[in-house]
Write an enzyme that holds these catalytic residues in place. Sequence first.
Site, mmCIF file in Angstrom:
data_model
loop_
_atom_site.group_PDB
_atom_site.id
_atom_site.type_symbol
_atom_site.label_atom_id
_atom_site.label_comp_id
_atom_site.label_asym_id
_atom_site.label_seq_id
_atom_site.Cartn_x
_atom_site.Cartn_y
_atom_site.Cartn_z
ATOM 1 C CD GLU A 1 -7.611 1.181 3.011
ATOM 2 O OE1 GLU A 1 -8.607 0.815 3.640
ATOM 3 O OE2 GLU A 1 -6.571 0.501 2.951
ATOM 4 C CG ASN B 1 0.848 -0.508 5.617
ATOM 5 O OD1 ASN B 1 0.539 -1.573 6.119
ATOM 6 N ND2 ASN B 1 0.127 0.068 4.666
ATOM 7 C CD GLU C 1 -2.881 -1.416 2.210
ATOM 8 O OE1 GLU C 1 -2.978 -0.496 3.021
ATOM 9 O OE2 GLU C 1 -3.545 -2.462 2.261
ATOM 10 C CG HIS D 1 -15.716 -6.768 6.886
ATOM 11 N ND1 HIS D 1 -15.303 -6.226 8.064
ATOM 12 C CD2 HIS D 1 -14.668 -6.662 6.030
ATOM 13 C CE1 HIS D 1 -14.061 -5.779 7.942
ATOM 14 N NE2 HIS D 1 -13.644 -6.039 6.723
#
Lengths: 718, 718
Positions: free
Chosen positions: A508, A193, A171, A413
């Site tokens: 995000e 991260n 990411e 989820h």
Amino acid sequence: MKRIIIAVIALAMAIPSMALEQKSPNGNVVLNFELNGQGTPVYSLTYKGQVVIKPSTLGLEIVSRQGDLMEGFEVTGSETGTFDETWQPVWGETRDIRNHYNELLVKMVQKKSGREMNLRFRVYDEGIGLRYEFPLQRRLAYFVIKEEHTRFAMTGDHTAWWIPGDYDTQEYDYTESKLTEIRGLMKGAISPNASQTPFSDTGVQTSLQMKTAEGLYINIHEAALVDYSCMHLNLDDKDMVFESWLTPDAQGNKGYMQTPCVTPWRTVMVSDDARDILASNLILNLNEPCKIEDTSWIKPVKYVGVWWEMINGRSQWSYTFDLPSVQLDNLDYSKTKPHGLHGANNENVRRYIDFAAEHGFDQILVEGWNIGWEDWFGKSKDYVFDFQTPYPDFDLDGLNEYAHSKGVQLMMHHETSASTRNYERHLEAAYDLMNKYGYNSVKSGYVGNIIPRGEYHYGQWMNNHYLYCIQEAAKHHIMVNAHEAVRPTGLCRTWPNLIGNEAARGTEYEATNGSKPFHTTILPFTRLQGGPMDYTPGIFEMDMSKNNPRNHNHVNSTLARQLALYVTMYSPLQMAADEIDNYLKHMDAFQFIKDVAVDWDDSRYLEAEPGRYIVAARKAKGTDNWFIGCTASEHGYTSTVALDFLDPDRKYIATVYADSKDAHYQTNPHAYVIRKGVVTSKSALKLTAAPGGGYAISIFPASPEELKGLKKLPATCQ
Amino acid sequence: MKRIIIAVIALAMAIPSMALEQKSPNGNVVLNFELNGQGTPVYSLTYKGQVVIKPSTLGLEIVSRQGDLMEGFEVTGSETGTFDETWQPVWGETRDIRNHYNELLVKMVQKKSGREMNLRFRVYDEGIGLRYEFPLQRRLAYFVIKEEHTRFAMTGDHTAWWIPGDYDTQEYDYTESKLTEIRGLMKGAISPNASQTPFSDTGVQTSLQMKTAEGLYINIHEAALVDYSCMHLNLDDKDMVFESWLTPDAQGNKGYMQTPCVTPWRTVMVSDDARDILASNLILNLNEPCKIEDTSWIKPVKYVGVWWEMINGRSQWSYTFDLPSVQLDNLDYSKTKPHGLHGANNENVRRYIDFAAEHGFDQILVEGWNIGWEDWFGKSKDYVFDFQTPYPDFDLDGLNEYAHSKGVQLMMHHETSASTRNYERHLEAAYDLMNKYGYNSVKSGYVGNIIPRGEYHYGQWMNNHYLYCIQEAAKHHIMVNAHEAVRPTGLCRTWPNLIGNEAARGTEYEATNGSKPFHTTILPFTRLQGGPMDYTPGIFEMDMSKNNPRNHNHVNSTLARQLALYVTMYSPLQMAADEIDNYLKHMDAFQFIKDVAVDWDDSRYLEAEPGRYIVAARKAKGTDNWFIGCTASEHGYTSTVALDFLDPDRKYIATVYADSKDAHYQTNPHAYVIRKGVVTSKSALKLTAAPGGGYAISIFPASPEELKGLKKLPATCQ
């Protein structure tokens, strides 16, 4: 249509330094192989006569008293053949995918040890795949890999769009630089991260997109990553040679192999036209055909969700602030004091169900529905979730019934907190629960450091786990969208219930640290090569403080580009990620998200340059509806889009959703114009994407009735 | 009978150096506690006024910016109380077990950090248990243990019966030495094992049995090892201080804790009579009561098995020598060439079923019934067994039906090769298969290095796994006998379906490297403190070459002692481990194995000295039948056994199975005599165990009818 031609020529003689060659079907790509003086395998690659990969050695360093598999080989034979087949994906960018290559199998034996190692090359018009193959043999039944030494020798100091090599996260924001600049830029490129393990000052991730000074586009990645650790590339920035760098396990080993076996494919794609890289199906083609017999339950999904409000900090996944730690089996949440910020509450979820049903979405993701979120992160907690017990204010039964009564479904989820033993222990019961309540898709997550401790997100152990979950899910007719899992390598061909992945910096980050404006002009060249990304586009409110006064971040995109991403970022799973209230302010623009398809019969990459712009057009599955998207870097992009792919015998109504003239991702992101008019295959539209902007177009064939009163869309309509 | 008295006195004042004391119910054991000048907790222990543990510090080294939990504590209060309860185990050495102790809870806070840590002491007449307790608190919600520093300061250079500390094996031969001699003897004590990780020149395992120069017997162990790593003891051999040394994980950490939580109990048993150590239930009492509601399905088991023939090398677990490696899902065994040595074949298993049924055994263990044994060991192979698919020559359905038709059951076998993720993935299906075919017990195994790689057999990760399997088995009404699992710590009280464990050097070593003749005079003092051992006694043929000409090993025991072990080595699970043909040669002696019980109403340790001899008498459950066993070291042992525990109003027929006068474990192990006669509570029998020998006696109450013609057993009958 299915055409298969395989021609096999087996050479039985052992010729130590025999040079072998294989060309692509159109002859543009030429692969050369030979053994060097040390008996080390060497390959090289040219494209239209230009060198792409200079002679590069291949081999494996292993734990063995008999030494490595690096030298002393003899060629004992070779086989060549041609393969040409057209197959239909369960979902995809096109209805048909042609898999057409010429193959070269080099059979070798290491003279001293008697161990056999073969190399298989598949040469496509847009690149190659190569892999190591190990036949069943007594002298090499089991072995442990210390490192794979597959080299990719570059011809110069190419430009690259890269993210730091890391065993635990993908990411990162992309950096555009010369290869020689990577070392100096690395430190700055490693942003924080939740779990990260960078390993080298010149280590980068695949898929790595490069461009040579001569205008060649080169892409290195891997395909069919099964039961092996994920490959990074480490650069020798003196000689410009990349070398494979596998993800280790807790003991520093990099692979446990049992013959007969093969490594994943190492891929090199090359073209002088960037669009070919985007259009290529090389990675998919190098994967095994679909292993799921009945795929009728696998369906693309457009969804909304109770999610962005937690990402931007307005609401919470958790239920209470009362608990410093949660022991799931010894806790009655109904006796705790709710903090009142729980997003996954009945009222909120019902509102999303209503909205989804009203606007034609298939599903509603609800994160934070299940107990355990109070201490889910950063605790190295083993039993962190049970994946089955809802919070007191989430009526599992009632909400599912309500959704079904409205013709929509909830999306499950499963955040695992990377505690994988715990997840596997609950997997069957969690999938059973999904079946019971009528969920057919799950977004899973692996945030934080891996449990078992010492393993990494991209090691063989975890890659085995991700695939295990996909296979178990398939038994339950469940589609999987795994976040923080290893970057995809085309396994969705074999397991099309792998409907999505994150495995890159998604939207995000726009709610927290932001991403560079050119981000979405790179991802289709890199991350999307291996499979679709759950990028979660569709953010309409760029000022995060409007959602949450304590959040001062800004989304580095115009609103119009957010629409374009539904086309440029191919995925059979697309979210409209923003909050309902933000959509309600722009229902005219929202119409595009409602209209846009998530499955396609055809896709055209009209214009593309990594780091600059991408213009894509796609034809919706089983229709004559087309959708166009353009995403641009901070430099913006202006071009004329010819609609010559439309049926020349029809007329269409096009709706353009474009940046206003004064739009800008930083200063004026919400400025857009919507223009509607008639177009044909002869139309050409001059369109400008603002800095960090873009545009989207929907094109529907129209009856004379529908065309009444509508004018031709002018060539310049912004 | 159930008596519970708890008296609680809470002191609220913080008195930094407050000295506290607690005595055992009879006053013999006295525990003292105080904080030293650094605010470090210190305890000490006396027995009948003699010092057992000199002042010893307590504390935990943890990963924390606020420092360790080692010093700076203040006492904020204390509680004392008395507990007295008698409970009935599901199976055991006695019908009733009394749990009677005085308790001291010391509540502490670390002033600087505000973190709370309590210490709980339970003081029994034969020793103490102490543990750390951590209340739920925001300042210490989660923590990672680097090391536990619980010290046990000895008063001198005691004699110890010890095995090397090791993270992966307990299967060492015992060494008897002074504490100061451990360092010099360590290297020689570390014999080869399939998986072993010794860690220190003075590291030893618990339960550690010692004896002081003054004749005190001291035993250090732990109780209720749940969600924590197993403790070893590392000796400071200058000061004679033992310190806890936990088993690390792959990253070197030793425990992941979430408050509220407690550590396992650290136990010190002490007596001036060695028999008290054997008779103590301190470890069981420190465990939680039974958590299984309906225990009717848990039953002691006497069994035979297709096993010794593989251990001695006459036959094989595997089916074929054809395969350098096995990929379970891609193999048709029926197309391979059988090597003809497969032990678990239908004919052989049927013969064992017949034998078991004829001689009153409950079950038949069959190892090697399932596919995968060709490459099961040492390959770090993940998917090594599926626990469900039989070899072609093992008729799963037919053999179970045949066994049930004869009133016996097969015993399941799950060797995991320590590949625990694979086992957990198959666990539910494997237990389901057992339920389907009517197996109610499983012998599981963990041979080799642990997968996930880097974990150890005795770390928190694996201890969690073992308990998980027991709990899942309980849901299926399955009894578990786990081999190579962590040494037991009394968890069988809480989970009585944990019917057995190996966790020490079992009889199998007699077929390979051998064990010292005194081995079985030590195990009841050490290994058996935590729970029963599946020691697999009953070997009648001591010369291994008689089973397998290529095996030249020798069993270091007389035949008579092999009978005694069914009494001296308490277990609700007892195997007659030898091959049928060896039993058929000695059916007179075999009668004892047929007769001996596996569950008891009463047990008496008549004579005991670690490393020398043990004489035990037990009364079979629900009967007036008694069984006596004696095991002796290489020195042999002669004594007079008074039968004063018999009912004075009854007469009994006793059968003595004893070493012949010229018996010797090395030179004449098969020499035994059998004498039958009448005994009463006034009888006293002078009996001699040969070097490495022993004797067994069965005593049945007899009617006048049965006594007819039988003479009184003479006091000297060998």
